[in-house]
Each structure stands twice: as C-alpha cells, then as structure tokens.
Scaffold this motif. Structure first.
Motif, PDB file in Angstrom:
ATOM      1  N   UNK A  44       0.794  -1.217   0.000  1.00  0.00           N
ATOM      2  CA  UNK A  44       0.000   0.000   0.000  1.00  0.00           C
ATOM      3  C   UNK A  44       0.825   1.263   0.000  1.00  0.00           C
ATOM      4  N   UNK A  45       1.766   1.389   0.923  1.00  0.00           N
ATOM      5  CA  UNK A  45       2.619   2.571   0.983  1.00  0.00           C
ATOM      6  C   UNK A  45       4.039   2.162   1.349  1.00  0.00           C
ATOM      7  N   UNK A  46       4.963   3.042   1.020  1.00  0.00           N
ATOM      8  CA  UNK A  46       6.386   2.751   1.178  1.00  0.00           C
ATOM      9  C   UNK A  46       6.742   2.430   2.624  1.00  0.00           C
ATOM     10  N   UNK A  47       6.127   3.113   3.573  1.00  0.00           N
ATOM     11  CA  UNK A  47       6.457   2.892   4.985  1.00  0.00           C
ATOM     12  C   UNK A  47       6.231   1.435   5.401  1.00  0.00           C
ATOM     13  N   UNK A  48       5.175   0.822   4.882  1.00  0.00           N
ATOM     14  CA  UNK A  48       4.889  -0.575   5.225  1.00  0.00           C
ATOM     15  C   UNK A  48       5.929  -1.515   4.634  1.00  0.00           C
TER      16      UNK A  48
END
Length: 460
Positions: free
Chosen positions: A199-203
């Motif tokens: 979903x997003x880079x942080x994950x």
C-alpha cells in the motif's frame, strides 16, 4: 489425534518444507490453489520430490483454496512467500491462535547453523551469490539459499553448526518471522516495490527492517550509507553496525576512494583491491561487492580471500546477463529487473543504444522515473503484459512516442530484432514482476534466452 501442519504453496519452497516436516515426523497437508499438473509443469525440478512425498502419504489439496475449517486439525501453518496473509484459512488460523510462519522461521527453529541474511530492493541475488562464493572460498561449508531459488529446507538436516547459511531474504519472507535472528544481516537499498501488497512505502520498509529486529549482542548489521532511508534504520538496531559507501569513508565497513576498495576495521583502512579489478561492473555492482566484503570480513574471512573472489566472480543468471550477439546486436537478459529502480539501474549500465523490452505484472509503481531515464537511453520500447498500457500512457505524457505493443515474448524478440541495427543492445528488463505471464522471473528470462538463441541459429 496428532495435529497436522498445513503448508500453503506447492512450488519449490513449499515442497521442500513439506519434505523437511515429514522427515521430522509431521503429518503434512500441502495445498495450492493451482492444479497439480500446472504446478509440476512450471516447476519440473520438484517432480521427484513430489513423487517421494506422495509415496510417504502426504495429504494434498490442489486446484482450490483449502476450507478454513481445516484449522481445527492444525498445530501450525507454514506459508510460501507471496501468499497473501488475508486468505480465509490464514485469517481463521490467527483467530484460533494457530501459529502462521514461513520457511525462514521454520528452518531457523530446526537448525543450529548460523545465518547471514541479505535483503533490499535490488542487488540481493548478486550480493547473496557473491557472499556465498567468498565464504566457500574461505574453506567454510556454505549453503547459498533462500529467495535466491534454492530452498533452505533442502539443507537444514545436513548443515552442521560450523557451516553457514548465506540467504537472500525477501520482504514477503520477513513478514512471517518470529524468532529469526541472523548472525549477520544486510540491507542493501530501498526503493518503491510491491506496493500492490504493502500500500505505501512505509509498510514495505517496515517489512524489510524486520531482518534485524531480533539481533542483539554478538550479531551485526550492514547498511548502505549512501541510501538515506537505509542509513536511518540503523538507529533502531541493537547490534553492531557496519556500513558501505561509494561516496565517503566509513568508520567501520567498506568504501571506495581513488579507485580502490578499502575495509575499515575501526582502526585501520585495509586495501582490498582496485575497483577496476572487480569482476562485476557498474556502480551498483561495486555497492554489492562492498556489502559482500563487509559481511565476509566481519565474519572472519581474510582480505586475501575476499579480494580474490571479487576478481573472479562474474555475476548471476538473469541479472544483466549477456546472452548472445546476433548480426552485431547484443542481447542482455535482465529478467531480474522486477521493479522500475532495477530497470533504471540496468539502463544506466548500458553504453550502447538500447531497445528495451518491458512490462509485466502490475505492482502499482509509478513509471515516471523510468521514463525520465528511458527518454535519453532507449531508441524503442517494446511493451507487453498487464502494465503495457500504463507504461505507454506514461511515455506519451512525457512526450516519448517510440513505443510498440506486442502480445508475447516471441513477438517481442522478433520486433526487437527487426528494428535493431549493429551496435545496438536489446535489453530485457521488464521493470515489473513476471506473475501475469510466468510463475517467476527465471522462467521469463529463460524464455527470452531461448528465443534469442533461436535467432542466432537462424542467422548461421
């Protein structure tokens, strides 16, 4: 009644895990939502193992998702990397308190052999293979395994405590660790990848960072000092930290200066070898070599062995692999280029005009950065697979109109050969995963190589 272990995914790692578990007296259910004949067609190398498992009485469920009610019979689930954690049987198992782990965690629990673990977005396979070669050259029994293609499970029962597992570890594999604690670990780089899953880079970064979450005293972590996102992860590590850099001297680790590779042991900078003598070329490969050198040196391997292996190692299959020169055109197989950053790296390594074959499974990446490089490097872009229309649309927005859509790899190679002239390079570097057309990037690369060889045969 004895509880069973459910193994989800019947490719190489799933079959190897099943065999390992049965060797340890477990009752195994092996499941895959593909039909068995399709799995065996895609992975012919597992036929003998599968036959042996069937002879031992393994329980199998093919061609559909297994019913979640099976959790009542289970003590544990071992899932293959890439299987979504959201499928019904996994959800039911977690609700019932049934442990869900992957092959990496299972093997760690069953062995006394230490691990060197390598992750990152790009360069994992090259760095893992090179690190394994260095350890083997030092005289230590070395198993180069993991996401690189050879399951760890195949060797757990034969590996001794004094041996070493050098293992490529993916984000998917790290999702299911519990106690996994490598003696040495490396994070090579981080760029957007698998955003369809995370979903997003942080994950995605958080999944990669799990490689060091259990490390402590006596362990070490190797980080890329030239990648700000990787460098910042070091503040969360509870073990010794070493670094590698192309751009600057590091206090402990490896770096280049004035065309020389050095290792700094914390007191002295020790010369390894000139950059020009390293067998794998390009700045990205020198970074891979630096990471491998740090992993080996701080595990006790001598500078002399490291230097000699850096000189003799020539790279890995499917990673900027030269295939053939046909009618003056070079053909390069970079099927391992499964994200845009990998393809950008491959394009930047090319010194001749490029005809690029790209496209594949949609991992929800932006193609803007790829097109910025392609506009300067690529004469023609041949597109296929699920993402062909998205890449073509991005190219059009950028004002790059020299694209052509094809239906399959046979047409892609034929079109590439038709528009190439002597002095060009045809580069397969898809910037996407293979899963829309092939089960893995190795099959995709082999298909490309076979088609190129057929071109060469017709040219004779």
């Amino acid at each position: 009644m004895d509880k069973k272990v459910l193994v989800i995914g019947a490719a190489r790692s799933g079959v190897a895990v099943s065999q390992l578990l049965m060797n340890h007296g477990k009752h195994v259910i092996l499941t895959d939502n593909r039909a068995e004949d399709l799995v065996l067609a895609e992975f012919p190398q597992i036929r003998a193992q599968m036959k042996a498992l069937e002879d031992k009485g393994i329980e199998t469920v093919f061609g559909r998702q297994i019913d979640p009610s099976v959790v009542a019979e289970l003590e544990q689930i071992v899932m293959s990397p890439g299987v979504p954690l959201t499928i019904p049987v996994i959800v039911a198992a977690k609700e019932a308190g049934i442990p869900v782990i992957g092959e990496v965690e299972l093997c760690y629990q069953l062995t006394k052999t230490p691990f060197i673990a390598i992750t990152g977005t790009n360069g994992k396979t090259t760095t893992t293979t090179l690190t394994g070669e260095i350890f083997a050259a030092s005289g230590r029994k070395t198993y180069t395994v993991g996401n690189i293609g050879d399951p760890i499970s195949n060797y757990v029962d034969e590996a001794a405590p004094e041996d070493i597992f050098v293992s490529e570890i993916s984000a998917f594999q790290l999702e299911t660790i519990v106690d996994f604690r490598p003696r040495g670990a490396a994070i090579l780089n981080l760029s957007p990848d698998h955003l369809d899953r995370y979903g997003k880079m942080e994950n995605y970064v958080a999944a990669k960072a799990r490689i060091f979450e259990n490390q402590g005293e006596g362990d070490f972590l190797v980080l890329n000092a030239d990648d700000a996102q990787v460098y910042a992860l070091g503040q969360n590590a509870k073990c010794e930290k070493y670094y590698f850099s192309l751009d600057k001297k590091v206090a402990k680790g490896a770096y280049t200066m004035d065309g020389i590779i050095y290792i700094n042991d914390g007191v002295n900078s020790l010369m390894v070898c000139p950059v020009a003598e390293v067998g794998i070329k390009g700045p990205h490969n020198i970074q891979n070599a630096l990471a491998a050198a740090v992993l080996a040196y701080f595990s006790g391997v001598s500078i002399e062995v490291i230097a000699q292996t850096l000189r003799t190692f020539k790279g890995v299959e499917h990673r900027q692999e030269f295939v053939a020169t046909v009618q003056g055109v070079d053909y390069i197989n970079d099927s391992k280029g499964t994200n845009t950053n990998a393809t950008i790296t491959a394009l930047n390594a090319m010194t001749k005009p490029v005809i690029l074959i790209a496209g594949g499974y949609d991992k929800k990446e932006s193609y803007d950065g790829l097109m910025d490089v392609a506009m300067d490097k690529v004469k023609r872009m041949i597109l296929l697979g699920d993402t062909a229309s998205d890449i073509e649309a991005c190219a059009a927005r950028k004002g790059y109109l020299n694209t052509v859509r094809v239906k399959d790899y046979e047409e892609a190679v034929r079109v590439a050969a038709g528009c190439a002239v002597p002095g060009d390079v045809v580069l397969l570097s898809p910037a996407c995963a293979s899963w829309d057309m092939f089960d893995n990037y190795e099959i995709r690369g082999q298909v490309f190589k076979d088609l190129v060889k057929r071109l060469g045969a017709s040219d004779e």
